[in-house]
Design a protein around this motif. Sequence first.
Motif, short mmCIF file in Angstrom:
data_model
loop_
_atom_site.label_atom_id
_atom_site.label_comp_id
_atom_site.label_asym_id
_atom_site.label_seq_id
_atom_site.Cartn_x
_atom_site.Cartn_y
_atom_site.Cartn_z
N UNK A 187 10.25 2.41 5.99
CA UNK A 187 9.96 1.29 5.33
C UNK A 187 10.59 0.05 5.37
N UNK A 188 9.81 -1.11 5.36
CA UNK A 188 10.58 -2.26 5.25
C UNK A 188 9.66 -3.49 4.50
N UNK A 189 10.40 -4.46 3.95
CA UNK A 189 10.06 -5.68 3.47
C UNK A 189 9.69 -6.36 4.79
N UNK A 190 8.45 -6.93 4.63
CA UNK A 190 8.01 -7.87 5.72
C UNK A 190 7.60 -9.19 5.30
N UNK A 191 6.65 -10.11 5.96
CA UNK A 191 6.39 -11.24 5.54
C UNK A 191 7.27 -12.48 5.26
N UNK A 192 6.87 -13.41 4.58
CA UNK A 192 7.84 -14.33 4.39
C UNK A 192 8.94 -14.08 3.39
N UNK A 204 5.10 -8.51 0.94
CA UNK A 204 4.54 -7.50 1.97
C UNK A 204 5.38 -6.49 2.38
N UNK A 205 4.97 -5.24 2.50
CA UNK A 205 5.85 -4.11 2.93
C UNK A 205 4.86 -3.24 4.01
N UNK A 206 5.67 -2.70 4.71
CA UNK A 206 5.05 -1.97 6.03
C UNK A 206 5.75 -0.61 6.01
N UNK A 207 4.90 0.52 5.84
CA UNK A 207 5.54 1.72 6.03
C UNK A 207 5.05 2.66 6.93
N UNK A 208 5.80 3.62 7.64
CA UNK A 208 5.41 4.51 8.49
C UNK A 208 5.19 5.92 7.94
N UNK A 249 1.51 -6.17 -1.43
CA UNK A 249 0.65 -5.49 -0.53
C UNK A 249 1.59 -4.47 0.37
N UNK A 250 0.79 -3.34 0.79
CA UNK A 250 1.63 -2.26 1.26
C UNK A 250 0.41 -1.94 2.64
N UNK A 251 0.98 -1.87 3.77
CA UNK A 251 0.42 -1.52 5.04
C UNK A 251 1.00 -0.15 5.31
N UNK A 252 0.19 0.88 5.66
CA UNK A 252 0.73 2.08 6.25
C UNK A 252 0.13 2.24 7.66
N UNK A 253 1.13 2.68 8.55
CA UNK A 253 0.55 2.72 9.83
C UNK A 253 1.44 3.99 10.37
N UNK A 254 1.11 4.24 11.59
CA UNK A 254 1.92 5.47 11.97
C UNK A 254 3.18 5.02 12.53
N UNK A 255 4.16 6.05 12.66
CA UNK A 255 5.55 5.79 13.23
C UNK A 255 5.58 5.04 14.42
N UNK A 256 4.73 5.35 15.50
CA UNK A 256 4.70 4.61 16.60
C UNK A 256 4.17 3.34 16.37
N UNK A 257 3.34 3.09 15.52
CA UNK A 257 2.85 1.48 15.53
C UNK A 257 3.78 0.56 14.62
N UNK A 258 4.62 1.36 13.70
CA UNK A 258 5.60 0.67 12.88
C UNK A 258 6.21 -0.61 13.46
N UNK A 259 6.96 -0.45 14.73
CA UNK A 259 7.70 -1.71 15.17
C UNK A 259 6.80 -2.86 15.32
N UNK A 260 5.62 -2.63 15.99
CA UNK A 260 4.79 -3.49 16.26
C UNK A 260 4.10 -4.25 14.82
N UNK A 261 3.88 -3.20 13.99
CA UNK A 261 3.14 -3.91 12.63
C UNK A 261 4.34 -4.72 11.94
N UNK A 262 5.77 -4.15 11.69
CA UNK A 262 6.55 -4.91 10.99
C UNK A 262 6.88 -6.36 11.66
N UNK A 263 7.02 -6.06 13.25
CA UNK A 263 7.20 -7.58 13.96
C UNK A 263 6.01 -8.44 13.63
#
Length: 417
Positions: A187-192, A204-208, A249-263
């Motif tokens: 998981x990581x903080x994202x966005x601005x 924003x947060x993104x989690x695998x 906001x939390x976005x949940x993605x697969x571990x494979x998608x995580x690097x792309x979503x975080x970026x």
Amino acid sequence: MPTDRDSHKQRVAAVLEEMSLLLELTGANPFKSRAYANGARAVQSLDEDLETLLEEDRLRAVKGIGKNIAVHVAEIVRDESFAEYEDLKASVPAGLLDVLRIPGLGAKKVRTLWKEIGVTGPAELEAAARGGQLRDLAGFGRRSEEKILEGIAQLERYAGRFLWHHAYARAVEFERLLREHPKVQRVSVAGSLRRRMETVHDADLVAAVDERDRDEVMTAFVEAPVVERVMAKGATKSSVLTAGGLTVDLRAVTDREFPFALHHFTGSKEHNTRLRGRAKKRGLKMSEWGVFRGDERLSAANEEEVLGLVGLPWIPPELREDQGEVDAADAGGLPVLLEPEDLRGVLHVHTTYSDGRNTLREMVEAAQQRGWTYLGISDHSQTPVYANGLPVERVREQHREIDELRREFPDFSIFKG
């Protein structure tokens, strides 16, 4: 799983800080106002759990918290408020606290505006400034009117925005909660917030997360202690409103998608558009779901590999604003960002000579422990009595102590401010 200890600290500190402001606005004893301000800082700086300190009757041992403040802290934790605060709050127009947010207006000036011309909020103040009603007030003038109007316009521009450090502290609570959840892979903080913008609208947060575990993770997210209201709950995205008004906001993605979503969810819209154009020139398609060559999604284990797919080296999140960073990265000319270890000192600190929490010696020793080489002492002058400002003789006393410490620590620079 985290408890609501941090939210208790923030709530208590906020009430004590507001109590301090209300006392200033009503012309109360400045030392009483200062006591509440000191109490707010002390609570905010606590390393121990607040409720534990209360249960063990150790709160009064904390520097900056006296008997009365300790009683009020206990009341806030138990009842979210205390009688004196509520009575005082009822006696002051609520809009005056908004007026205090206008740059250049302290409690003394706001009290003058309230008592002399009946200002009770930003709207009345703007009308008074445009009508030329301030220029004859003591401590004001034509230039004051101009600056107040500029300050009101600035507030309107940034309405609904939060200072980075306030929003980040809240986002980190969610990040920690998710990191400790057994079904969250990363998981990581994202966005601005991740770009470290000075102010932000939301967090924003993104989690695998495995698809079968998303509902369980989203439930933990929306039921976090600091959540005031659930705005939306879905399989891949949920939004909550927190105490204090910040939307997370939390976005949940697969571990494979995580690097792309975080970026994707870190970069600005313009930065992402620039990279999509770059990918297109290479026969690729880039989105939050991946980098594709035709129907094939290319593999990337992290953001560095995501950028590598479009021929770029690592670009720090702070630079992803489409302000030349892509061309600079392509040419190998990205700037080196400052890191905490690059700091060599600070030039504005307070000590117990005025309203600081630590002695001069403690500040010097703490600075040296951080590897710093200098420290600038800048306690209050005698004018702000509420902050225990230093009269001339106390300044001389402090300067004598600085001279002694200079001799004791010859390789460390201590500046008199």
